[in-house]
Design a protein around this motif. Structure first.
Motif, short mmCIF file in Angstrom:
data_model
loop_
_atom_site.label_atom_id
_atom_site.label_comp_id
_atom_site.label_asym_id
_atom_site.label_seq_id
_atom_site.Cartn_x
_atom_site.Cartn_y
_atom_site.Cartn_z
N SER A 258 0.83 -1.20 0.00
CA SER A 258 0.00 0.00 0.00
C SER A 258 0.86 1.26 0.00
N LEU A 259 1.95 1.23 0.77
CA LEU A 259 2.88 2.36 0.77
C LEU A 259 3.54 2.52 -0.60
N ASN A 260 3.89 1.41 -1.22
CA ASN A 260 4.49 1.48 -2.56
C ASN A 260 3.52 2.08 -3.57
N VAL A 261 2.23 1.78 -3.44
CA VAL A 261 1.24 2.35 -4.34
C VAL A 261 1.16 3.87 -4.15
N ARG A 262 1.17 4.31 -2.91
CA ARG A 262 1.11 5.76 -2.66
C ARG A 262 2.35 6.46 -3.18
N LEU A 263 3.51 5.84 -3.00
CA LEU A 263 4.74 6.43 -3.54
C LEU A 263 4.70 6.47 -5.06
N ALA A 264 4.17 5.42 -5.68
CA ALA A 264 4.07 5.40 -7.14
C ALA A 264 3.11 6.48 -7.63
N ARG A 265 2.04 6.73 -6.89
CA ARG A 265 1.12 7.81 -7.28
C ARG A 265 1.79 9.17 -7.16
N LEU A 266 2.57 9.36 -6.10
CA LEU A 266 3.30 10.62 -5.97
C LEU A 266 4.32 10.78 -7.10
N GLU A 267 4.98 9.70 -7.47
CA GLU A 267 5.95 9.77 -8.56
C GLU A 267 5.25 10.10 -9.88
N LEU A 268 4.08 9.54 -10.11
CA LEU A 268 3.34 9.87 -11.33
C LEU A 268 2.89 11.32 -11.31
N ALA A 269 2.44 11.80 -10.16
CA ALA A 269 2.06 13.22 -10.07
C ALA A 269 3.25 14.13 -10.34
#
Length: 288
Positions: A258-269
């Motif tokens: 779940s943390l990796n998903v949030r970090l991936a979303r921040l990286e996409l943003a």
């Protein structure tokens, strides 16, 4: 024959005395209690380690923000609509990144600056026109009998030959334009590449999270089944402990994914240019 029977009888009569005594009835219960005590000690140790790691992370974050450790960490909000759109529309995400990213905008400004410098060099081929004018006023009329007089002058100069200086400067300015255009293309390709990789990473992490959540559901169901079997006497405490450990590991893996998903979303943003962290407060306001 009687002698053999006698020896066999003596051996059989002495055999029970040589065997170890049977284990007490409550031995399995003691083993379960010891295992539970060990598991509790490990859990307390892990709790202390996790709490100290959390405090260390808060201290490091406070040092980066130049503020005291007087805050707590909250769960971040869900993904924004812009991130979901970027994850679904690849072409739109890349086009938005070219418009919103600051590095691409800076490269585009560099092209405009280089073009302006070339125009400034090219304007040196044009003649220079100068217009002058004077107006004088005095309290005496002089020879003409007038107290005021004026004059207007027009001057034109044109450098026909300067030893090739303007041509050299024009070639240098053209080279700077080419360099600025190359920098702009590199920035655009970098932005597109980062958007594509960020979208792929987000898709991978979301799939890993879904798999981890399925594993949690299976481990929870297995733990419940073993617990019911233990209550009915069909399972041992060791089996219950093993299933609970497997459930805890699955839940930790799900949290990590779940943390990796949030970090991936921040990286996409960040890749599409929508990540704008709040600016730090000025030192004067922080002091207040």
């Amino acid at each position: 024959m009687n002698t053999l029977s006698l020896i066999a009888g003596l051996l059989l009569s002495q055999a029970p005395a040589q065997l170890p005594p049977p284990p007490p009835v409550d031995a399995p219960v003691k083993v379960a209690v010891l295992r539970a005590t060990l598991d509790r000690a490990r859990a307390e140790q892990e709790f202390v380690r996790s709490r100290n790691a959390y405090d260390n992370a808060r201290s490091a974050l406070a040092a980066l923000l130049a503020r005291p450790v007087d805050f707590d960490v909250q769960t971040p909000a869900e993904q924004q609509a812009a991130v979901r759109t970027a994850a679904e529309d690849a072409a739109g995400a890349e086009a938005h990144a070219l418009e919103a990213r600051l590095d691409v905008a800076a490269a585009r400004v560099g092209v405009d600056v280089a073009s302006g410098q070339r125009r400034a060099v090219a304007s040196r081929y044009l003649p220079n026109l100068a217009v002058t004018g004077t107006y004088n006023l005095s309290n005496a009329g002089g020879f003409t009998g007038q107290n005021s007089n004026w004059s207007v002058g027009l001057g034109l100069s044109w450098a026909i030959f300067d030893g090739g200086l303007r041509e050299a400067q024009l070639r240098e300015a053209s080279g700077r334009i080419a360099e600025a255009n190359a920098t702009l293309r590199v920035s655009e390709e970098k932005a597109r590449d980062e958007v594509r990789r960020a979208r792929n990473d987000l898709a991978t992490t979301e799939k890993n999270l879904a798999t981890a959540q399925e594993q949690v559901a299976v481990a929870r169901e297995s733990a419940q089944q073993v617990k019911r079997s233990f209550e009915l006497g069909a399972a041992t405490y060791l089996e219950v402990s093993d299933t609970n450990s497997a459930l805890a590991q699955a839940e930790l893996a799900a949290v990590a994914e779940s943390l990796n998903v949030r970090l991936a979303r921040l990286e996409l943003a960040r890749a599409v240019g929508d990540f704008a962290p709040a600016p730090a407060a000025p030192a004067t306001e922080a002091a207040r």
